[in-house]
Design an enzyme around this catalytic site. Structure first.
Site, PDB file in Angstrom:
ATOM      1  N   LYS A 110       0.840  -1.197   0.000  1.00  0.00           N
ATOM      2  CA  LYS A 110       0.000   0.000   0.000  1.00  0.00           C
ATOM      3  C   LYS A 110       0.879   1.253   0.000  1.00  0.00           C
ATOM      4  O   LYS A 110       2.068   1.180   0.313  1.00  0.00           O
ATOM      5  CB  LYS A 110      -0.912  -0.010   1.218  1.00  0.00           C
ATOM      6  CG  LYS A 110      -0.140  -0.047   2.536  1.00  0.00           C
ATOM      7  CD  LYS A 110      -1.075  -0.237   3.711  1.00  0.00           C
ATOM      8  CE  LYS A 110      -0.278  -0.244   5.000  1.00  0.00           C
ATOM      9  NZ  LYS A 110      -1.123  -0.615   6.143  1.00  0.00           N
ATOM     10  N   ARG A 112     -10.949   1.163  14.252  1.00  0.00           N
ATOM     11  CA  ARG A 112     -10.985   1.813  12.942  1.00  0.00           C
ATOM     12  C   ARG A 112     -11.924   0.978  12.076  1.00  0.00           C
ATOM     13  O   ARG A 112     -12.924   0.502  12.580  1.00  0.00           O
ATOM     14  CB  ARG A 112      -9.566   1.952  12.379  1.00  0.00           C
ATOM     15  CG  ARG A 112      -8.868   3.071  13.158  1.00  0.00           C
ATOM     16  CD  ARG A 112      -7.407   3.332  12.901  1.00  0.00           C
ATOM     17  NE  ARG A 112      -6.850   2.898  11.643  1.00  0.00           N
ATOM     18  CZ  ARG A 112      -5.547   2.997  11.360  1.00  0.00           C
ATOM     19  NH1 ARG A 112      -4.717   3.518  12.259  1.00  0.00           N
ATOM     20  NH2 ARG A 112      -5.068   2.589  10.217  1.00  0.00           N
ATOM     21  N   TYR A 146      15.907  30.000   5.830  1.00  0.00           N
ATOM     22  CA  TYR A 146      14.714  30.822   6.011  1.00  0.00           C
ATOM     23  C   TYR A 146      14.255  30.890   7.459  1.00  0.00           C
ATOM     24  O   TYR A 146      14.303  29.879   8.168  1.00  0.00           O
ATOM     25  CB  TYR A 146      13.550  30.233   5.204  1.00  0.00           C
ATOM     26  CG  TYR A 146      13.684  30.417   3.720  1.00  0.00           C
ATOM     27  CD1 TYR A 146      13.729  31.697   3.171  1.00  0.00           C
ATOM     28  CD2 TYR A 146      13.741  29.313   2.887  1.00  0.00           C
ATOM     29  CE1 TYR A 146      13.839  31.845   1.797  1.00  0.00           C
ATOM     30  CE2 TYR A 146      13.843  29.458   1.519  1.00  0.00           C
ATOM     31  CZ  TYR A 146      13.896  30.730   0.971  1.00  0.00           C
ATOM     32  OH  TYR A 146      13.998  30.883  -0.367  1.00  0.00           O
TER      33      TYR A 146
HETATM   34  C1  LIG Z   1      -0.553  -1.546   6.977  1.00  0.00           C
HETATM   35  C2  LIG Z   1      -1.225  -2.743   7.443  1.00  0.00           C
HETATM   36  C3  LIG Z   1      -0.489  -3.869   7.833  1.00  0.00           C
HETATM   37  C4  LIG Z   1       1.007  -3.911   7.862  1.00  0.00           C
HETATM   38  O1  LIG Z   1       1.452  -3.302   9.019  1.00  0.00           O
HETATM   39  P1  LIG Z   1       3.017  -3.200   9.328  1.00  0.00           P
HETATM   40  O2  LIG Z   1       3.081  -2.797  10.727  1.00  0.00           O
HETATM   41  O3  LIG Z   1       3.545  -2.200   8.372  1.00  0.00           O
HETATM   42  O4  LIG Z   1       3.551  -4.569   9.070  1.00  0.00           O
HETATM   43  C5  LIG Z   1      -1.174  -5.017   8.175  1.00  0.00           C
HETATM   44  N1  LIG Z   1      -2.532  -5.032   8.168  1.00  0.00           N
HETATM   45  C6  LIG Z   1      -3.273  -3.969   7.819  1.00  0.00           C
HETATM   46  C7  LIG Z   1      -4.749  -4.070   7.842  1.00  0.00           C
HETATM   47  C8  LIG Z   1      -2.647  -2.786   7.452  1.00  0.00           C
HETATM   48  O5  LIG Z   1      -3.363  -1.737   7.100  1.00  0.00           O
END
Ligand SMILES: *Cc1c(COP(=O)(O)O)cnc(C)c1O
Length: 641
Positions: free
Chosen positions: A401, A498, A626
């Site tokens: 992702k 979530r 800056y």
């Molecule tokens: C991003 C994600 C993971 C992976 O998590 P990591 O800690 O990066 O291994 C696993 N499951 C779901 C549902 C996620 O959104």
């Protein structure tokens, strides 16, 4: 002749095990892999690249020095009488015969003579390793070879027997030695690599390396082709830079890699003369021409003298490959117009001497001064670190992702597909569509689907996670009338709060799934809120209990057995008992794990590199940039990009 004698004398000064490798294919790969697998236990001297000729062998053996306690050398021949010359220089005490090809070599009367000649390498060997399934080879060895034999077979007839299991996209080899058996997960799928790995396993075991070590080292073997670089080219081209060596085997591997990485663009090959490891030029280039047709090369540019004959050979074969030839890289560059290359995947493959790196440079997009570098072999290394932590048969879903955590998802997804991960997971439908367009055929789970993208999910066979009754209804409504069917994943909320189903909604979920059997529940999963934190372990256990209760209800009432998965990266090492059928590996692939013991084994995938334009010294209490945000508290040396 003098040099030969000198080397032969040099060889006689060392009383160490020397492995001699010959055969029609696979010599270099077996040698390189054997080196990778044994390098932690021995100080190894080996043939550089594919140095296996009458010149290459003496140069290789000349390198032996008193620190070495193991030598691995390959030998190749083109005519009668040559092998015994090489034998006198290498003097191997352990032999590996890789494979006898069918090709008729002009240097030999017939196959039998070729075999006799090749086997001359093993005249003084105490041990010979070979594959018994090649019956003519076996018969010849049985009749003529006097030393100890370690034969292996895929048909149960050898001293060592291998069984290959190609299940669910992962390949495992079970090795049955007379006194013990073990199983190795291999990072390659093609037949030639599997054969080569069998040779390597037998040889490694012969050196008394413990099975656990063999298993772990084989699983992290990097493909020889991993040394190549992928670069962005001019005019939307992609460049694969393999200007390291050029023999037939490595060309074949590079073409496989090209096919794997190519985005349906036109495939172009820039090729130097090949090293003629004992094959006559016509025979060799004829094989190459056929290979180029097989791999759908669209445009071929050869550099050198010998390779020029490819043009005629391709004509004879009636191919439509566009063809140009240049005597040298320099002459190529004199005629070079950048507009000649457009939206192509260009493999540049050649031996050092031809300086193809100059061609690579002119085909490369002017490199940005600041860039994110992604190390693909480190990524595969990390994948293998986690694969070794898994109980047998646990699958891996790789999280790609957010553009593979910023690394660019197509290349990474292709590599993961090649290395047999079981599932991919993206955040949004359009990321999945991109992957399908790039040729990914692995199942893909999509985390955040919404009504507007479900049509694409059906069209591209992307499997949404369903987390609410609303989304489920939309899926049902949009199902295509004709052969509508789609894999889905049920996400349960067990405390993350979530996305996900909560217990009170389950009855309705189950009812709607029963009414709509076209939605196929591929898996049920939940996400842990704090798998990395020992202070929260009781919460994690509670999440798991809830998951089990909810899952039991769903599977019993639907009468299904989907994959179950809960662990993310940091959970994999900490909760082995919760690995279930699959784990979801995310950030760990890219080199990060909260657990030090694991993170120490990981390699860095991303490197941010910038060019320094100016370095200067400034006094204490000055400010930089800056808003005068950066302040120095002492005299400082600073670098500007
Ligand atoms: C991003 C994600 C993971 C992976 O998590 P990591 O800690 O990066 O291994 C696993 N499951 C779901 C549902 C996620 O959104």
């Amino acid at each position: 002749m003098r040099f030969r004698q000198l080397v032969s004398h040099h060889r006689s000064l060392f009383n160490i095990p020397i492995v001699g490798i010959t055969g029609s294919n696979g010599k270099t790969i077996v040698k390189e892999w054997l080196f990778q697998v044994l390098k932690d236990d021995f100080n190894i001297v080996r043939s550089p690249r594919s140095y296996n000729s009458q010149i290459g062998v003496p140069l290789s053996v000349w390198q032996i020095n008193p620190e070495n306690n193991l030598g691995i050398f390959e030998a190749g021949i083109s005519q009668k009488g040559e092998m015994s010359l090489l034998e006198r220089i290498i003097r191997p005490n352990i032999g590996i015969f890789t494979y006898l090809g069918d090709a008729h070599d002009a240097g030999f009367e017939n196959k039998h003579e070729k075999l006799a000649e090749k086997l001359a390498l093993f005249e003084h060997c105490q041990t010979l390793i070979y594959c018994l399934d090649q019956t003519d080879v076996d018969q010849f060895i049985q009749e003529n070879y006097k030393g100890k034999i370690i034969s292996w077979s895929l048909n149960g007839k050898g001293i060592v027997n291998f069984e290959i299991f190609k299940s669910d996209l992962s390949i495992r080899i079970q090795a049955n030695f007379p006194r013990e058996c073990f199983e190795v997960v291999v990072p390659f799928t093609d037949q030639a690599s599997l054969m080569n790995i069998c040779h390597v396993i037998v040889a490694t075991y012969h050196f008394n390396i413990a099975p656990e070590k063999i298993i772990s080292r084989i699983s992290s073997l990097s493909s020889i082709v991993m040394r190549v670089g992928i670069k962005e080219g001019i005019n939307n081209c992609m460049l694969i830079d393999d200007t390291y060596n050029a023999d037939f085997d490595s060309l074949h591997i590079a073409l496989q890699f090209l096919q794997q990485q190519s985005k349906n663009l036109k495939n172009t090959l820039v090729l130097s003369d090949l090293l003629q490891s004992g094959i006559l030029a016509d025979t060799l280039y004829n094989k190459v021409a056929k290979l180029l047709i097989k791999y759908n090369i669209y445009k071929l540019i050869t550099i050198g003298t010998e390779s020029e004959r490819l043009g005629k050979l391709l004509d004879v074969l009636d191919s439509h490959v566009l063809y140009r030839h240049f005597k040298s890289s320099k002459s190529f560059l004199q005629h070079f117009h950048s507009s000649d290359f457009n939206q192509e995947t260009i493999l540049v493959k050649g031996a050092r001497d031809f300086q193809l790196e100059d061609i690579v440079r002119s085909l490369s997009k002017r490199s940005h001064k600041t860039a994110l570098h992604v190390d693909l072999s480190a990524l595969i290394h990390n994948l293998n670190v986690y694969a070794r932590l898994l109980q047998p048969n646990v699958k891996i879903m790789a999280m790609v992702k957010a553009s593979a955590y910023g690394a660019g998802s197509d290349e990474i997804a292709k590599l993961l597909q090649y290395h047999n991960v079981d599932y991919l997971c993206v955040a949004y439908t359009d990321e999945g569509v991109e992957l399908r367009k790039a040729g990914i055929h692995l199942p893909i789970m999509v985390l955040n689907s919404d009504e507007s993208t479900l049509e694409l999910a059906y069209q591209y066979n992307l499997e949404p996670e369903i987390y609410s009754l609303g989304l489920l209804e939309a899926l049902i409504k949009q199902m295509p009338v004709a052969n509508g069917q789609l894999g889905v994943h049920i996400k349960l909320d067990t405390g993350m709060n979530r996305l996900g189903y909560q217990a009170p909604d389950l009855d309705q979920l189950i009812e709607r799934l029963l009414e709509n059997p076209q939605l196929i529940v591929k898996s049920i999963f939940t996400h842990l809120a704090a798998s990395e934190d020992p202070n929260e372990d009781s919460f994690t256990h509670l999440q798991f209990e809830k998951f089990q209760d909810m899952t039991n209800k769903i599977t019993t009432m639907l009468g299904i057995e989907p994959l179950l998965h809960v662990l993310n990266t940091s959970g994999i090492g900490r909760f082995k008992q919760y690995q279930l059928n699959m784990v979801r590996l995310g950030i760990g692939l890219y080199g990060y794990d909260a657990n030090n013991q694991i993170s120490n084994q990981l390699k860095t995938v991303h490197t941010f590199k910038a060019t320094v334009s100016q370095v200067k010294t400034i006094a204490a209490n000055e400010t930089v940039g800056y808003g005068r945000r950066g302040k120095t508290d002492k005299v400082a040396v600073i670098a500007n990009n």
